[in-house]
Design a protein around this motif. Structure first.
Motif, short mmCIF file in Angstrom:
data_model
loop_
_atom_site.label_atom_id
_atom_site.label_comp_id
_atom_site.label_asym_id
_atom_site.label_seq_id
_atom_site.Cartn_x
_atom_site.Cartn_y
_atom_site.Cartn_z
N MET A 29 85.05 56.60 53.26
CA MET A 29 84.16 57.55 52.58
C MET A 29 84.45 57.60 51.09
O MET A 29 85.60 57.58 50.66
CB MET A 29 84.32 58.95 53.17
N PHE A 58 83.44 59.87 47.63
CA PHE A 58 82.93 61.20 47.28
C PHE A 58 82.32 61.19 45.88
O PHE A 58 82.65 60.36 45.03
CB PHE A 58 84.06 62.23 47.28
N HIS A 92 87.99 62.09 43.92
CA HIS A 92 89.17 62.59 44.62
C HIS A 92 90.28 61.57 44.72
O HIS A 92 90.88 61.39 45.78
CB HIS A 92 88.80 63.10 46.02
N LEU A 93 90.56 60.87 43.63
CA LEU A 93 91.76 60.02 43.61
C LEU A 93 92.98 60.95 43.66
O LEU A 93 92.92 62.06 43.13
CB LEU A 93 91.80 59.17 42.34
N PHE A 94 94.05 60.48 44.28
CA PHE A 94 95.27 61.30 44.34
C PHE A 94 95.84 61.40 42.94
O PHE A 94 96.28 60.41 42.36
CB PHE A 94 96.27 60.69 45.31
N SER A 95 95.85 62.61 42.41
CA SER A 95 96.12 62.75 40.97
C SER A 95 97.58 62.53 40.61
O SER A 95 97.90 62.33 39.45
CB SER A 95 95.66 64.13 40.50
N HIS A 96 98.47 62.55 41.60
CA HIS A 96 99.88 62.35 41.28
C HIS A 96 100.29 60.89 41.42
O HIS A 96 101.46 60.57 41.24
CB HIS A 96 100.75 63.23 42.18
N LEU A 140 98.60 53.88 49.52
CA LEU A 140 99.22 54.98 50.28
C LEU A 140 98.87 54.96 51.77
O LEU A 140 99.75 54.97 52.63
CB LEU A 140 98.82 56.34 49.67
N ALA A 141 97.58 54.91 52.07
CA ALA A 141 97.18 54.96 53.49
C ALA A 141 97.55 53.68 54.22
O ALA A 141 97.82 53.70 55.42
CB ALA A 141 95.68 55.23 53.61
N SER A 199 94.08 59.58 36.16
CA SER A 199 93.37 60.45 35.22
C SER A 199 93.14 59.78 33.86
O SER A 199 92.38 60.28 33.05
CB SER A 199 94.15 61.76 35.03
N GLN A 211 87.38 55.28 37.94
CA GLN A 211 87.96 56.07 39.03
C GLN A 211 87.17 55.88 40.32
O GLN A 211 87.74 55.73 41.40
CB GLN A 211 87.98 57.56 38.66
N ARG A 245 90.08 51.94 47.47
CA ARG A 245 90.98 52.66 48.37
C ARG A 245 90.39 52.73 49.77
O ARG A 245 91.09 52.53 50.76
CB ARG A 245 91.19 54.08 47.81
N ALA A 246 89.09 53.00 49.84
CA ALA A 246 88.44 53.08 51.15
C ALA A 246 88.36 51.69 51.80
O ALA A 246 88.65 51.53 52.98
CB ALA A 246 87.04 53.69 51.01
#
Ligand SMILES: Nc1ncnc2c1ncn2[C@@H]1O[C@H](COP(=O)(O)OP(=O)(O)O)[C@@H](O)[C@H]1O
Ligand SMILES: [Mg+2]
Lengths: 250, 242
Positions: A91, A93, A97-101, A110-111, A145, A152, A159-160
């Protein structure tokens, strides 16, 4: 898109889906099919329930009534492993909603590490391939960021895709972008569609829908009002509501 | 009027008594107070994290239980909780820490802290954008994985300043352990000062303890405030860039 004569395999099927938030009836008995290897675009005025339908597809929202089948399996049945299911459904968005850290490559990896259980180096190797594929080689170690909105969103797509989903959902993936950044993201989505990915795309980009979609669904007030091939939908809309909507947006 | 001032000076600011008690305050009281504070904070953070997760759980009974826990411990006077737990557990035969008064003291203050820390963590986690969690879940992460790899690392940055602020309160809160009757070498800053003031029938040792508490807490208060301001500026910059 391929125009094969065999009846298309169904990837996602919605059967009489209803969903409300409090008193607001957001989806009213919605039924639809998403054929495999094809892009289905969902269009319609804001507030018509497009996002909610999309979010039901991976159970970010749970419909109160009706069933959803993905590749023949009823995902709304009790006891279904949602997390396993979600790996098959990617998905993207509106607001990325990228992981900001995390850095770009950590976002993609990550996943792969935590869900796919790949060792870190292998996860990052795969992530690097995905990042190169969306044209951001050299950005692996930037903070998310520090990227433009378009960049982004491309990372969010990478990522997906890194999870090798069978179906991709896009919820107004270009609506939050500056006009000059929209093209790059749409180009990636177009390539993905032509490569045979099954996609369910909520969009206001009518040119994209006309060019890429194999099927267009028009929603209004929580219902599917009209469904058809893009040429028919845009050139010969059957219902007054779709006619009116197209007059407003085209 | 001059007589009054002299009496105040004698009762609270007797330089000989202050100088006399200071070595003990520094060598015994200060380490004990800091050790108690650190242990209680560790207990508070560990339990607080669990309770905060419970406060945000989807299951109603879990939320309900954790909410009750927080309300109870924040609603009771701390002195009552320390007394009930520190004296009560051994009395009730629940001698989980044997005869170590010190351990009961740290545990009871840790429990109180966990309620405050749970609220700090809850606020910090709730401040993490919903979309971050949804993105994680969409990639197939479980609730627990999303918590561990996305919410926690982002939430930690938000909660560090308030957690440090809470630590300052813990330092002051450890004074309550005098209730449990510590042995001479276990005594914290306040216990030593209190014993000394009773022995001398003079309150100057309490003044000395007060100075020591201030020396600990005031610099920390300013450091936390400056830190919080910097974080706020940082996050605003982040928002503009995004
Ligand atoms: N989480 C929610 N809580 C309450 N109402 C919601 C929620 N999500 C969506 N809605 C409402 O549902 C309706 C449809 O929303 P949505 O599916 O986002 O429409 P669209 O994507 O077509 O703009 C809107 O009226 C919206 O306000
Ligand atoms: Mg929407």
């Amino acid at each position: 898109m391929t125009g094969s004569s065999a009846p298309a395999e169904i990837s996602v099927r919605f059967e009489n889906i209803s969903k409300s938030f409090g008193h607001v009836h957001v989806l009213k008995d919605v039924s639809a099919s998403v054929p495999r290897g094809m892009t289905t675009c969902i269009i319609g005025p804001s507030g018509s329930g497009k996002s909610t339908l999309l979010r039901c597809t991976n159970l970010l929202e749970r419909p109160e009534r009706g069933k959803i089948f993905i590749e023949g399996n009823d995902i709304t049945a009790p006891g279904v492993d949602i997390d396993k299911l979600r790996v098959r459904v990617g998905m993207v968005f509106q607001h990325f909603h990228l992981f900001s850290h995390l850095s770009v490559i950590e976002n993609v990896a990550l996943a792969l590490q935590k869900v796919r259980k790949l060792p870190k180096d292998e996860a990052e190797a795969r992530a690097a391939v995905q990042i190169a594929a969306i044209g951001l080689k050299g950005f692996e170690h930037r903070r998310s960021s520090d990227l433009s909105g378009g960049q982004q969103q491309r990372v969010a797509i990478a990522r997906a895709l890194a999870m090798e989903p069978h179906v991709m959902l896009f919820d107004e993936a270009t609506s939050a972008l500056d006009p000059e950044l929209v093209k790059g993201v749409l180009a990636i989505m177009r390539d993905l569609a032509f490569a045979g990915m099954t996609m369910l795309v909520v969009t206001h980009e009518m040119r994209f829908a006309r060019e890429v979609a194999g099927q267009v669904i028009f929603m209004d007030h929580g219902q599917i009002v009209e469904t058809g091939a893009p040429a028919q939908m845009f050139d010969a809309p059957q219902t007054p509501r779709l006619k009116y909507f197209l007059e407003q947006v085209l | 009027m001059f007589e009054g001032l002299r009496r105040i000076g004698e009762t609270f600011f007797d330089p000989q008594i202050i100088a006399g008690v200071m070595p003990q305050l520094l060598t015994v009281g200060l380490p004990n107070t800091l050790l108690l504070s650190v242990i209680a904070t560790i207990i508070g953070i560990a339990l607080g994290l669990v309770i905060a997760t419970g406060l945000l759980a989807t299951q109603r009974p879990v939320r309900f239980f954790c909410r009750g826990y927080v309300d109870l411990l924040r609603g009771l006077p701390h002195i009552l909780t320390v007394y009930l737990i520190g004296q009560g557990l051994p009395l009730a035969g629940l001698s989980i820490f044997g005869k170590s008064t010190y351990a009961y003291a740290a545990f009871s203050i840790g429990l109180i802290e966990s309620a405050y820390m749970a609220e700090i963590f809850r606020a910090g986690f709730q401040g993490v954008e919903r979309g971050q969690v949804e993105a994680a879940r969409t990639l197939g992460m479980t609730r627990w994985q999303a918590m561990l790899f996305v919410i926690l690392p982002q939430g930690i940055r938000r909660v560090l300043p308030p957690l440090t602020g809470q630590f300052i309160l813990v330092i002051k809160g450890t004074a309550l352990v005098f209730l449990l009757g510590l042995t001479a070498s276990q005594r914290d800053i306040f216990s030593i000062a209190q014993d000394n003031s009773i022995n001398n029938a003079n309150l100057s040792s309490l003044t000395a303890a007060g100075l020591l508490y201030l020396a600990l807490t005031v610099p920390m208060t300013y450091a936390v405030a400056a830190w919080g301001r910097r974080m706020q500026r940082g996050s605003q910059r982040g928002k503009v860039a995004a």
